[in-house]
Design a protein around this motif. Sequence first.
Motif, PDB file in Angstrom:
ATOM      1  N   ARG A  41      12.633   5.441   9.056  1.00  0.00           N
ATOM      2  CA  ARG A  41      12.604   5.268   7.605  1.00  0.00           C
ATOM      3  C   ARG A  41      13.961   5.557   6.966  1.00  0.00           C
ATOM      4  NH1 ARG A  41       8.368   8.924   4.492  1.00  0.00           N
ATOM      5  NH2 ARG A  41       9.717  10.509   5.447  1.00  0.00           N
ATOM      6  N   GLU A  91      13.785   1.266   6.968  1.00  0.00           N
ATOM      7  CA  GLU A  91      12.534   0.535   6.719  1.00  0.00           C
ATOM      8  C   GLU A  91      11.352   1.479   6.879  1.00  0.00           C
ATOM      9  OE1 GLU A  91      11.894  -3.203   8.636  1.00  0.00           O
ATOM     10  OE2 GLU A  91      14.008  -3.812   8.497  1.00  0.00           O
ATOM     11  N   SER A  92      10.381   1.350   5.978  1.00  0.00           N
ATOM     12  CA  SER A  92       9.198   2.211   6.004  1.00  0.00           C
ATOM     13  C   SER A  92       7.989   1.428   6.488  1.00  0.00           C
ATOM     14  CB  SER A  92       8.915   2.769   4.600  1.00  0.00           C
ATOM     15  OG  SER A  92       9.982   3.582   4.163  1.00  0.00           O
ATOM     16  N   THR A 139       6.534  -3.476   7.849  1.00  0.00           N
ATOM     17  CA  THR A 139       7.296  -2.504   7.063  1.00  0.00           C
ATOM     18  C   THR A 139       7.414  -2.985   5.620  1.00  0.00           C
ATOM     19  OG1 THR A 139       9.511  -3.457   7.387  1.00  0.00           O
ATOM     20  CG2 THR A 139       8.643  -2.039   9.155  1.00  0.00           C
TER      21      THR A 139
END
Length: 442
Positions: free
Chosen positions: A180, A211-212, A227
Amino acid sequence: MHYVIIGGVAAGMSAAMEIVRTDESAEITVLERGTDYSYGQCGLPYVVNGVVPSLDDVVARSVKTFREKYHMDARVNTEVTNIDVQDQKVKGIDTETKETIEVPYDRLLIASGSDPIVPDWEGVQLKGIHTLKTLRDTEGMMNDLTDNVKRVTIVGGGYVGLEMAESFKTLGKNVTLIQRGQQVAKIFDKDMAELIHEEAKKNDIELILGESVEAFLGKDRVEAVKTDKRSHETDFVLLAIGVQPNTSILKDTGIHMNEQGAIHVNAYMKTSIKNIYSAGDCATQYHIVKQLDDHIPLGTTANKQGRIAGANMAGNPLSFKGIVGTSIVKFFDLTLGRTGLSEREAKQLNLPYSIQTTKANSHAGYYPGGETLHIKLLYHTKTSELLGGQIIGKKDVDKRIDVLATALYNKMTIHQLLDLDLAYAPPYNGVWDPTQQMARKV
């Protein structure tokens, strides 16, 4: 005296063995929710890739050994549901028979450990999504790593994520690691983490930073990780985003815990409730450099705290002196070592700090086979007291980190490193160790 221990792994069984050694008449009941006792969780990534041949190799003592040799009431598949602190009873359920249990105690140790964090993401229950914490987790993962699994995705870039990236790559898998934040291994400063990023790319690990994860896609088995920016196709997922103390059963007991749910303990491993102790991943640890309670769950600390808890429970007063935040990990050809504070932690504590960085040879420059060490030291600007160190390299990282950890424990200044009588011979060191070379520049 009847001792009850919740948890049968590092801290719990270190305590149990210390009680056995200290109190010959002890009656000990251990309540373990899983099926296995006293094993080395840190060795599990190396079982997955076959460096360690078998799960049996990471087991120190079996349940049978504790029962037959040490005469403990060592139970398995026993889920504790609550603790009656007034009547001093532990209540729970046998997860196989579904029968309820009630065990009275004179002294109780909570060594329930920590659990992998599994967010409530859509699709997280799909087949092919794993965590790594127990022997059974490892067994299930290995059984699922068939030849049909070509693409593996790791969510989380901490130590477990890095170790498993190497492990999966060793097995011939295509590995993607999603983090993340903007760097992996956030216990290192960003400038040091860049070396880890380079090593990942060198070994064809696809790093996805910034990116989450939002969901997992697939019908029965995971097929992609979604994501906040895109989707990544995959055949297999490892969730390695951290752990949380397994202390939800304590919410109505009045036991003091920190914001993360770790149990506050004093130097004797006592909690805020009479006759209740705690140790290991579910407890706090006093951080010598920070001078406050912290939570850094590591196997070394769990074993130390467990031993001290057991001794105190059995009437032999010992105190836990604290930690300095030392850890080390192998990542392909690199060794990543750190101790004390990072820059981020020093800033959080509002400490005035200065930095020394260098690239040094692992031993005498004229002796063949040396490797570059990347070293970063933090020290207090006003007092010159050492605050932390980070070292990344291919060789001899461990011995330098251990020297720095010892220096931190003894609250030495950076100048006092020059006084240390460190081992020297050309195959092992220069006449001035790299850490001492840095001290000479201050």
